[in-house]
Design a protein around this motif. Structure first.
Motif, short mmCIF file in Angstrom:
data_model
loop_
_atom_site.label_atom_id
_atom_site.label_comp_id
_atom_site.label_asym_id
_atom_site.label_seq_id
_atom_site.Cartn_x
_atom_site.Cartn_y
_atom_site.Cartn_z
N TYR A 111 56.64 21.35 28.06
CA TYR A 111 56.25 22.45 27.18
C TYR A 111 56.16 22.04 25.72
CZ TYR A 111 61.17 23.83 26.09
OH TYR A 111 62.47 23.88 25.69
N ALA B 236 49.62 26.07 33.65
CA ALA B 236 50.72 25.33 33.03
C ALA B 236 50.62 25.40 31.51
CB ALA B 236 50.72 23.88 33.50
N ASN C 54 51.39 29.00 30.33
CA ASN C 54 52.80 29.36 30.44
C ASN C 54 53.67 28.59 29.45
OD1 ASN C 54 53.12 31.49 32.43
ND2 ASN C 54 52.09 30.06 33.78
N HIS D 245 55.18 34.70 39.54
CA HIS D 245 55.09 33.44 38.81
C HIS D 245 56.49 33.19 38.26
CE1 HIS D 245 50.55 33.05 38.41
NE2 HIS D 245 50.78 34.08 39.22
N ILE E 159 59.20 30.64 36.37
CA ILE E 159 59.31 29.53 35.43
C ILE E 159 60.79 29.22 35.27
CG2 ILE E 159 58.94 28.81 33.04
CD1 ILE E 159 56.61 30.91 32.99
N TYR F 115 57.30 25.32 37.43
CA TYR F 115 56.46 26.51 37.54
C TYR F 115 56.08 26.66 39.01
CZ TYR F 115 52.24 29.38 36.91
OH TYR F 115 51.28 30.36 36.99
#
Length: 124
Positions: free
Chosen positions: A26, A47, A50, A82, A84, A98
């Protein structure tokens, strides 16, 4: 310790109704690996998108002075979950797992449990 490839396979095989999985950095928004997905679920695009969600939550926690860490985040759609999960530990700083699930076929509690197991074993 598990590689990205092994971790992705464990995420997909360990949860009924799994549609796609990714390991994401990230800090850059790049997927280090993906498995599954289809023409309606581009995991590379998901990806990156998010990544913004994770960054926003981390920033908000800092701004309001919340202590602790994010265990996981859930986004519920009409037909999908979804999930995470940021990776903690020295080897996973800046990464998240994810997982996309078919809402009708999956068990959310089991998916969270499986992601925790994968998170604890992944080695980058």
């Amino acid at each position: 310790m598990a590689s990205v490839e092994v971790s992705l396979k464990e995420m997909m095989a360990g949860v009924e109704g799994a549609l796609g999985a990714a390991v994401v950095d990230y800090t850059s928004g790049m997927a280090l690996g993906t498995l599954g997905g289809n023409k309606d679920l581009d995991l590379t695009v998901a990806a990156a998108g998010n990544t913004d969600v994770v960054r926003a939550k981390v920033r908000t926690m800092e701004q309001v002075g919340l202590k602790g860490r994010i265990e996981d985040m859930l986004i519920t759609l009409d037909s999908q979950y979804h999930l995470i999960r940021p990776v903690t530990g020295r080897s996973g700083n800046g990464l998240f797992l994810y997982l996309v699930l078919d809402k009708a076929r999956s068990n959310l509690a089991m998916a969270r449990h499986q992601l925790k197991r994968v998170e604890e074993a992944i080695e980058i």
